[in-house]
Design a protein around this motif. Structure first.
Motif, PDB file in Angstrom:
ATOM      1  N   ILE A  19      44.459  63.950  57.216  1.00  0.00           N
ATOM      2  CA  ILE A  19      43.780  61.988  58.251  1.00  0.00           C
ATOM      3  C   ILE A  19      42.366  63.285  58.925  1.00  0.00           C
ATOM      4  O   ILE A  19      41.591  62.723  58.522  1.00  0.00           O
ATOM      5  N   GLY A  20      42.680  63.739  59.412  1.00  0.00           N
ATOM      6  CA  GLY A  20      41.503  64.591  60.555  1.00  0.00           C
ATOM      7  C   GLY A  20      40.407  65.350  59.487  1.00  0.00           C
ATOM      8  O   GLY A  20      39.597  64.908  59.750  1.00  0.00           O
ATOM      9  N   ALA A  21      41.205  66.100  58.380  1.00  0.00           N
ATOM     10  CA  ALA A  21      40.630  66.426  57.437  1.00  0.00           C
ATOM     11  C   ALA A  21      39.523  65.419  56.670  1.00  0.00           C
ATOM     12  O   ALA A  21      38.534  65.775  56.341  1.00  0.00           O
ATOM     13  N   THR A  22      40.095  64.586  56.688  1.00  0.00           N
ATOM     14  CA  THR A  22      39.581  62.862  55.954  1.00  0.00           C
ATOM     15  C   THR A  22      38.676  63.014  56.037  1.00  0.00           C
ATOM     16  O   THR A  22      37.607  61.833  56.558  1.00  0.00           O
ATOM     17  N   LEU A  23      38.664  62.402  57.730  1.00  0.00           N
ATOM     18  CA  LEU A  23      37.943  61.480  58.540  1.00  0.00           C
ATOM     19  C   LEU A  23      36.488  62.179  58.805  1.00  0.00           C
ATOM     20  O   LEU A  23      35.594  61.607  58.860  1.00  0.00           O
ATOM     21  N   LYS A 159      37.696  55.891  51.111  1.00  0.00           N
ATOM     22  CA  LYS A 159      39.244  55.924  49.838  1.00  0.00           C
ATOM     23  C   LYS A 159      38.973  56.777  48.519  1.00  0.00           C
ATOM     24  O   LYS A 159      39.750  57.619  48.293  1.00  0.00           O
ATOM     25  N   GLU A 160      37.797  57.152  48.425  1.00  0.00           N
ATOM     26  CA  GLU A 160      36.712  58.030  47.453  1.00  0.00           C
ATOM     27  C   GLU A 160      37.262  59.466  47.581  1.00  0.00           C
ATOM     28  O   GLU A 160      37.122  60.248  46.618  1.00  0.00           O
ATOM     29  N   SER A 161      37.614  59.069  48.863  1.00  0.00           N
ATOM     30  CA  SER A 161      37.786  61.003  49.422  1.00  0.00           C
ATOM     31  C   SER A 161      38.833  61.234  48.856  1.00  0.00           C
ATOM     32  O   SER A 161      38.712  63.024  48.730  1.00  0.00           O
ATOM     33  N   ALA A 162      39.910  61.085  48.829  1.00  0.00           N
ATOM     34  CA  ALA A 162      40.610  61.436  47.781  1.00  0.00           C
ATOM     35  C   ALA A 162      39.993  62.582  46.742  1.00  0.00           C
ATOM     36  O   ALA A 162      40.995  63.538  46.157  1.00  0.00           O
ATOM     37  N   LEU A 163      38.516  62.409  45.936  1.00  0.00           N
ATOM     38  CA  LEU A 163      38.627  62.734  44.999  1.00  0.00           C
ATOM     39  C   LEU A 163      38.407  64.368  45.278  1.00  0.00           C
ATOM     40  O   LEU A 163      38.403  64.834  44.368  1.00  0.00           O
ATOM     41  N   VAL A 164      38.376  64.920  46.174  1.00  0.00           N
ATOM     42  CA  VAL A 164      37.915  66.002  46.970  1.00  0.00           C
ATOM     43  C   VAL A 164      39.277  67.618  46.915  1.00  0.00           C
ATOM     44  O   VAL A 164      39.095  68.713  46.752  1.00  0.00           O
ATOM     45  N   SER A 165      40.199  66.328  46.341  1.00  0.00           N
ATOM     46  CA  SER A 165      41.767  67.004  45.949  1.00  0.00           C
ATOM     47  C   SER A 165      41.610  67.844  44.884  1.00  0.00           C
ATOM     48  O   SER A 165      42.131  68.657  44.925  1.00  0.00           O
ATOM     49  N   PRO A 189      56.174  61.849  48.510  1.00  0.00           N
ATOM     50  CA  PRO A 189      54.635  62.000  49.333  1.00  0.00           C
ATOM     51  C   PRO A 189      53.624  61.305  48.744  1.00  0.00           C
ATOM     52  O   PRO A 189      52.585  61.138  49.998  1.00  0.00           O
ATOM     53  N   LEU A 190      53.467  60.579  47.954  1.00  0.00           N
ATOM     54  CA  LEU A 190      52.080  60.302  47.103  1.00  0.00           C
ATOM     55  C   LEU A 190      52.321  58.498  48.104  1.00  0.00           C
ATOM     56  O   LEU A 190      51.349  58.180  48.170  1.00  0.00           O
ATOM     57  N   ILE A 191      53.470  57.978  47.679  1.00  0.00           N
ATOM     58  CA  ILE A 191      53.745  56.867  48.852  1.00  0.00           C
ATOM     59  C   ILE A 191      53.062  56.561  50.158  1.00  0.00           C
ATOM     60  O   ILE A 191      52.298  55.977  50.442  1.00  0.00           O
ATOM     61  N   LEU A 192      53.472  58.173  50.669  1.00  0.00           N
ATOM     62  CA  LEU A 192      53.618  58.083  52.076  1.00  0.00           C
ATOM     63  C   LEU A 192      51.608  57.981  52.317  1.00  0.00           C
ATOM     64  O   LEU A 192      50.785  57.980  53.235  1.00  0.00           O
ATOM     65  N   ALA A 193      51.284  59.022  51.291  1.00  0.00           N
ATOM     66  CA  ALA A 193      49.839  59.068  51.183  1.00  0.00           C
ATOM     67  C   ALA A 193      49.184  57.372  51.554  1.00  0.00           C
ATOM     68  O   ALA A 193      48.125  57.207  51.897  1.00  0.00           O
ATOM     69  N   VAL A 199      46.667  52.442  55.914  1.00  0.00           N
ATOM     70  CA  VAL A 199      46.490  51.969  57.684  1.00  0.00           C
ATOM     71  C   VAL A 199      44.442  52.145  58.123  1.00  0.00           C
ATOM     72  O   VAL A 199      44.223  51.607  58.602  1.00  0.00           O
ATOM     73  N   MET A 200      44.131  53.518  57.467  1.00  0.00           N
ATOM     74  CA  MET A 200      43.141  53.721  57.866  1.00  0.00           C
ATOM     75  C   MET A 200      42.165  52.744  57.981  1.00  0.00           C
ATOM     76  O   MET A 200      41.048  52.132  58.064  1.00  0.00           O
ATOM     77  N   VAL A 201      42.206  52.136  56.816  1.00  0.00           N
ATOM     78  CA  VAL A 201      40.788  51.575  55.580  1.00  0.00           C
ATOM     79  C   VAL A 201      41.306  50.038  56.654  1.00  0.00           C
ATOM     80  O   VAL A 201      40.354  49.388  57.036  1.00  0.00           O
ATOM     81  N   TYR A 202      42.556  49.908  56.925  1.00  0.00           N
ATOM     82  CA  TYR A 202      42.674  48.801  57.820  1.00  0.00           C
ATOM     83  C   TYR A 202      42.091  48.596  59.348  1.00  0.00           C
ATOM     84  O   TYR A 202      41.475  47.772  59.363  1.00  0.00           O
TER      85      TYR A 202
END
Length: 219
Positions: A19-23, A159-165, A189-193, A199-202
């Motif tokens: 979460i921190g890495a993404t934000l 949401k699009e940040s997932a592309l950096v994976s 794990p994907l469901i958890l992600a 939650v972040m978007v909300y």
């Protein structure tokens, strides 16, 4: 259904660090996009043909090509062309910042043009120079009008940040993939992600609504 969420419990702290890495990189990217987007927006409304043409071309390129393609070009092409071994984090920041600037420039341009033309005419009649007029009169009103669109852009980037994976950056999605590979179970794990992204978007959506409501009350 063969589901067992208990297996990912020991990995939850590892996933949550994403979460921190993404934000972190999304926040830096939106700042870069905002600054560059503002400059591009001013270029688009200028009477200087070269600046206007450059801004339009820039927007066309970044809006007309896939974001993942831009990410791959920066991550793989920079070392090939310059010899500099660019990190996944820097690649992500540059890609998302440059891409966001193209969209934000259109948002700001629309906001500037939505400001009553009489404001500009009144400032010109009073002899207010162009730069102070834009900084002190036009842009503050424009930014107030474009806040909902800016929050939407921030949400979209999150949401699009997932592309950096795809380039190995240890964001939320990448960590979920690592956990899936480690326990040989990807669904949990994907469901958890996905839940964490939601939650972040909300939270961002609610925060944007509160700020927008506060601005309306201050009118």
């Amino acid at each position: 259904m063969n589901l067992d969420f208990s297996q990912i419990v020991p990995y939850i702290p590892f996933i949550l660090k994403g979460i921190g890495a993404t934000l972190k990189f999304v926040s830096i990217s939106i700042i870069i996009g905002f600054v560059l987007g503002t400059l591009l927006a001013l270029c688009k409304i200028t009477k200087v043909p070269f600046l206007k043409g450059f801004a339009v071309f820039y927007t066309s390129v970044f809006r007309g090509t896939p974001l993942i393609l831009q990410l791959m070009i920066i991550y793989f092409a920079v070392p090939q062309l310059t010899g500099y071994d660019i990190s996944a984090f820097l690649s992500a920041v540059l890609t998302f910042g440059l891409n966001s600037a193209a969209y934000i420039s259109e948002i700001i341009r629309g906001g500037i043009q939505a400001v009553d033309r009489g404001q500009t005419e009144a400032a010109e009649a009073l002899g207010v120079p162009y730069k102070p007029m834009m900084l002190n009169i036009i842009l503050p009103q424009a930014f107030k009008n474009i806040l909902p669109a800016m929050m939407n852009e921030f949400i979209t980037l999150t949401k699009e940040s997932a592309l950096v994976s795809t380039i190995g950056y240890l964001d939320l999605m990448r960590r979920a993939q690592i956990v899936g590979s480690d326990i040989y179970r990807n669904f949990e794990p994907l469901i958890l992600a996905g839940l964490i992204y939601w939650v972040m978007v909300y939270i961002l959506t609610v925060a944007g609504s509160l700020v927008e409501r506060r601005l309306r009350q201050s009118d």
